[in-house]
Motif scaffolding. Structure first.
Motif, mmCIF file in Angstrom:
data_model
loop_
_atom_site.group_PDB
_atom_site.id
_atom_site.type_symbol
_atom_site.label_atom_id
_atom_site.label_comp_id
_atom_site.label_asym_id
_atom_site.label_seq_id
_atom_site.Cartn_x
_atom_site.Cartn_y
_atom_site.Cartn_z
ATOM 1 N N LYS A 1 0.715 -1.503 0.103
ATOM 2 C CA LYS A 1 0.179 0.180 -0.256
ATOM 3 C C LYS A 1 1.200 1.203 0.209
ATOM 4 N N VAL A 2 2.143 1.766 0.712
ATOM 5 C CA VAL A 2 3.058 2.116 1.000
ATOM 6 C C VAL A 2 3.124 2.577 -0.693
ATOM 7 N N HIS A 3 3.913 1.614 -1.110
ATOM 8 C CA HIS A 3 4.421 1.363 -2.566
ATOM 9 C C HIS A 3 3.506 1.695 -3.530
ATOM 10 N N GLU A 4 2.785 1.645 -3.788
ATOM 11 C CA GLU A 4 1.943 2.304 -4.562
ATOM 12 C C GLU A 4 1.102 3.310 -4.443
ATOM 13 N N PHE A 5 1.552 3.923 -3.291
ATOM 14 C CA PHE A 5 1.166 5.085 -2.392
ATOM 15 C C PHE A 5 2.166 6.595 -2.978
ATOM 16 N N PHE A 6 3.535 6.249 -2.638
ATOM 17 C CA PHE A 6 4.499 7.077 -3.389
ATOM 18 C C PHE A 6 4.651 6.468 -4.826
ATOM 19 N N SER A 7 4.211 5.270 -5.384
ATOM 20 C CA SER A 7 4.613 5.372 -7.231
ATOM 21 C C SER A 7 3.420 6.534 -8.003
ATOM 22 N N LYS A 8 2.378 6.269 -7.237
ATOM 23 C CA LYS A 8 1.716 7.254 -7.843
ATOM 24 C C LYS A 8 1.748 8.604 -7.241
ATOM 25 N N PRO B 1 8.548 13.872 -6.898
ATOM 26 C CA PRO B 1 9.817 13.844 -7.293
ATOM 27 C C PRO B 1 10.003 12.503 -7.545
ATOM 28 N N HIS B 2 11.140 11.720 -8.425
ATOM 29 C CA HIS B 2 11.025 9.794 -8.080
ATOM 30 C C HIS B 2 12.257 10.527 -6.698
ATOM 31 N N PHE B 3 13.572 10.946 -7.034
ATOM 32 C CA PHE B 3 14.298 10.973 -6.087
ATOM 33 C C PHE B 3 14.372 11.831 -5.139
ATOM 34 N N LEU B 4 13.139 12.663 -4.833
ATOM 35 C CA LEU B 4 13.091 12.400 -3.468
ATOM 36 C C LEU B 4 11.960 11.548 -2.511
ATOM 37 N N ARG B 5 11.036 10.536 -3.384
ATOM 38 C CA ARG B 5 10.457 9.670 -2.681
ATOM 39 C C ARG B 5 10.703 9.408 -1.145
ATOM 40 N N PRO B 6 12.086 8.566 -0.953
ATOM 41 C CA PRO B 6 13.149 8.002 -0.341
ATOM 42 C C PRO B 6 12.930 8.856 1.010
ATOM 43 N N ALA B 7 12.999 10.132 0.145
ATOM 44 C CA ALA B 7 13.715 11.267 1.684
ATOM 45 C C ALA B 7 12.076 11.391 2.027
ATOM 46 N N ALA B 8 10.996 11.197 1.571
ATOM 47 C CA ALA B 8 10.041 11.588 2.684
ATOM 48 C C ALA B 8 9.651 10.192 2.741
ATOM 49 N N LEU C 1 5.597 -0.399 9.828
ATOM 50 C CA LEU C 1 5.832 0.602 9.149
ATOM 51 C C LEU C 1 6.630 1.532 8.943
ATOM 52 N N ALA C 2 7.449 1.498 9.148
ATOM 53 C CA ALA C 2 8.795 2.012 9.021
ATOM 54 C C ALA C 2 10.425 0.938 7.896
ATOM 55 N N THR C 3 9.488 -0.408 7.403
ATOM 56 C CA THR C 3 9.746 -0.955 6.648
ATOM 57 C C THR C 3 9.093 -0.181 5.510
ATOM 58 N N ALA C 4 7.670 -0.225 5.557
ATOM 59 C CA ALA C 4 7.432 0.003 4.846
ATOM 60 C C ALA C 4 7.767 1.246 3.542
ATOM 61 N N PHE C 5 7.918 2.715 4.779
ATOM 62 C CA PHE C 5 8.341 3.740 5.059
ATOM 63 C C PHE C 5 10.297 4.014 3.911
ATOM 64 N N VAL D 1 11.548 1.369 2.382
ATOM 65 C CA VAL D 1 11.896 0.346 0.997
ATOM 66 C C VAL D 1 10.628 0.330 0.207
ATOM 67 N N GLY D 2 9.326 0.832 0.676
ATOM 68 C CA GLY D 2 8.772 1.002 -0.198
ATOM 69 C C GLY D 2 7.931 2.334 -1.060
ATOM 70 N N SER D 3 8.938 3.001 -0.189
ATOM 71 C CA SER D 3 9.485 4.134 -1.249
ATOM 72 C C SER D 3 10.225 4.411 -2.369
ATOM 73 N N GLY D 4 10.786 3.272 -2.131
ATOM 74 C CA GLY D 4 11.908 3.717 -3.701
ATOM 75 C C GLY D 4 13.158 3.390 -2.379
ATOM 76 N N GLY D 5 13.585 3.919 -1.395
ATOM 77 C CA GLY D 5 14.311 3.344 -0.726
ATOM 78 C C GLY D 5 15.433 1.535 -0.636
ATOM 79 N N SER D 6 16.595 1.606 -1.311
ATOM 80 C CA SER D 6 17.506 0.670 -1.872
ATOM 81 C C SER D 6 17.745 -0.188 -0.163
ATOM 82 N N GLY D 7 17.076 -1.457 -0.194
ATOM 83 C CA GLY D 7 16.934 -2.043 0.827
ATOM 84 C C GLY D 7 16.161 -3.675 1.366
ATOM 85 N N GLY D 8 16.495 -4.747 2.032
ATOM 86 C CA GLY D 8 16.053 -5.864 1.674
ATOM 87 C C GLY D 8 14.679 -5.519 2.450
ATOM 88 N N ILE D 9 13.923 -6.917 2.186
ATOM 89 C CA ILE D 9 12.942 -6.983 3.361
ATOM 90 C C ILE D 9 12.650 -7.768 4.238
#
Length: 613
Positions: free
Chosen positions: A282-289, A293-300, A351-355, A357-365
């Motif tokens: 759900k978080v991943h879909e929220f950030f994808s839509k 800006p793409h590169f700011l999504r992991p920061a958010a 929640l923290a993992t979804a925010f 990595v789901g936002s586009g951050g580079s890491g494993g789950i």
């Protein structure tokens, strides 16, 4: 291209594609060992970068030193952090890490964003095992920064991309076939996981199991994966030691009544895994839509993670230390692990993992799932202990089983995960409850998976489509098809003494395109098709009344007999470039018994697959 043509192409592509392409068994084993060695060194580099990153960002700037796992490896002897926790820095550090990694990944390797295992699975199934050489180093650097600044993520995603990436690149350098590239890619993935988590056997099985959602294995990769995983584990452990990642007190299963509590926990774990997966996507879909800006999504996403970490520090970074304390709960009377802490880890780290990595951050789950599952299992253990004090519930054992079951059902890897947690903890005495909870939780969450690139099973895999089709069609015969398809026995035959004009009139209507020509006894003397008759139809009509069907050249078309396989039928149809072919009896001389079309073969294949399933 329609489906029947795809079936035909798949069969003959598989049939004519050599399996080994000159690569012998010894060569395969040697290259597997090379891939494993490099993956092991990659794991060493990843752990070293992560240690430096955590010490610099979380330690020096944030003043926070996460509690490590008992056997967590350390490359450098860095100065201790003596300052107190700077919560204001903790609030903004994950956002800074997300900003830095978001720009870095988007600039150099966009496919390295998110959790890498899913990308590796997608590359195996749909990209011919191709991974760009730039992806592994970009993934390693980005993940080290993300976790080092407090992002809630794990290292398994990066190490699968590092290992699989080198396997793919090595196969490309040597000019190996696509099949071999996939195998070495999977072997690299196995080696990375086996090394990083001190789990060589589970790493090999994980690489073969994680490709599918059902209980299915890619058994072609098992032998190379075992060789690679052992090699990677040996290299990694030579540097960091052979101690399991988690240190656990002695605990074993000896009370069958505990299975009742483990059964209850299986339901809780299954729905906990559903929540973890649901919220992540759900978080991943929220950030994808979103319009961010793409590169700011992991920061958010990092900012949201920082807010959680500001109030609850155990939600940050890997979180292995919390699980290490929960595993030792029964033996450590001074432990600060409580029910509220474990429930906090479950909910807030999810929640923290979804925010992160789901936002586009580079890491494993994988790593966070292990931690979240262990926390939920430990919480169940504490609750059971309070409700049933006379049962002496082993809370550390429930923590360990929770680790197994949670990731096993979330990632659809129940077999390898049971082994992996045993290897990660050095405790194999809880295999019975681990298998019990893991399989039940897996069955309760069949349709939910952390990895969306997984296919249901080998039947659905493009890489196996040709072999599956070929194997099914080889086992079905013309006789089998005609026994089922009654309409195939209803067809028009032409007597060789029939006037051509009459024959043309008789075949003017209908869908039959191939016609047996028979003599007075009903035996086949030849075959005529609509294509044969097309030039004659446009010729002088007076000739039609003067010629007989037997006057045509009838001997050049193929037919099939009852014992022929449907693969043979498909080959004959392709050779004739026709949609229908005549089936004749095994008698001498033969008699016509049916007309078989491409659609008949496809339908027979689909019916057989449905019956198998």
């Amino acid at each position: 291209m329609n489906f029947k043509k795809k079936v035909s192409a798949a069969v003959y592509s598989f049939k004519n594609d050599p399996q080994d392409v000159g690569l012998g068994m010894v060569r395969t084993l040697v290259l597997s060992a090379v891939v494993g060695t490099v993956a092991g060194l990659g794991a060493v580099a990843l752990v070293s970068m992560l240690q430096l990153s955590e010490w610099l960002f979380l330690g020096k700037i944030g003043g926070y030193v996460p509690v490590p796992a008992g056997g967590e490896p350390h490359m450098f002897d860095l100065p201790a952090i003596s300052s107190g926790v700077n919560r204001l820095a903790i609030l903004f550090l994950p956002a800074f890490g997300g900003l830095l990694t978001g720009w870095f990944v988007l600039k150099f390797a966009p496919e390295a964003e998110g959790h890498g295992t899913d990308s590796a699975i997608e590359a195996y199934h749909f990209r011919g095992g191709k991974v760009r050489p730039v992806v592994p180093p970009v993934k390693a650097i980005a993940t080290s920064i993300l976790i080092g600044t407090g992002g809630s993520a794990g290292c398994e995603g990066p190490i699968t991309q590092i290992g699989s990436g080198f396997g793919s690149v090595l196969a490309g350098w040597l000019g190996l076939s696509v099949a071999q590239r996939r195998i070495f890619m999977a072997a690299g993935m196995a080696a990375g996981v086996g090394a990083l988590f001190h789990a060589p056997m589970a790493g090999a099985l994980f690489a073969a199991e994680v490709l599918y959602r059902d209980l299915d294995l890619e058994y072609e990769v098992l032998v190379p994966s075992i060789i690679a995983s052992v090699s990677g584990y040996a290299v990694f452990s030579k540097i960091f030691g052979f101690t399991p990642l988690f240190v656990t007190p002695y605990s074993m299963f000896y009370r069958p009544k505990m299975l009742i509590l483990y059964l209850i926990m299986a339901f809780i774990i299954a729905y906990g895994a559903r929540f973890y997966t649901y919220f992540f996507y759900k978080v991943h879909e929220f950030f994808s839509k979103s319009r961010i800006p793409h590169f700011l999504r992991p920061a958010a996403g990092g900012m949201l993670t920082g807010i959680i970490g500001f109030f609850f520090l155990p939600a940050l970074a890997s979180g292995y230390g919390t699980i290490q304390q929960a595993l030792s709960y029964d033996a450590d009377t001074s432990s600060n692990i409580t029910l509220s802490v474990l429930l906090g880890v479950f909910f807030l780290k999810t929640l923290a993992t979804a925010f992160s990595v789901g936002s586009g951050g580079s890491g494993g789950i994988f790593g966070p799932a292990i931690v979240v599952g262990g926390a939920l299992g430990g919480a169940c253990g504490i609750i059971f202990s309070e409700l049933l004090p006379s049962w002496n519930v082993p809370i550390g054992a429930f923590t360990l089983v929770g680790m197994v079951a949670f990731f096993g059902c979330a990632a659809k890897t129940p077999i390898s995960t049971v082994l992996m947690v045993g290897e990660m903890t050095g405790n194999y005495h809880l295999l019975v409850p681990s298998m019990w909870v893991c399989i039940i939780a897996y069955m309760l969450s069949r349709k939910v998976s952390l990895y969306r690139s997984q296919l249901p099973n080998r039947f659905e895999a493009p890489v196996h489509r040709g072999s599956m089709i070929s194997g099914v069609l080889r086992n079905l015969t013309v006789k089998d098809l005609l026994n089922v398809k009654a309409h195939s026995r209803t067809f028009l035959s032409l007597n060789e003494n029939t006037v051509l004009a009459e024959a043309i009139s008789r075949i003017a209507h209908g869908t039959q395109s191939v016609f047996p020509v028979i003599d007075a006894n009903g035996a086949v003397t030849g075959i005529v098709t609509r294509t044969d008759l097309a030039p004659l139809i446009s010729s002088d009509p007076s000739l039609h009344k003067m010629m007989l069907v037997g006057d045509l050249a009838l001997k050049r078309h193929r037919s099939v007999v009852t014992k022929d396989s449907l693969q043979t039928v498909l080959g004959a149809l392709d050779a004739e470039d026709a949609d229908q072919i005549l089936a004749v009896s095994d008698d001498v001389p033969p008699v016509p018994i049916g007309i078989i079309s491409h659609n008949d073969v496809v339908e027979a294949y689909q019916n057989e697959i449905s019956a198998i399933r």
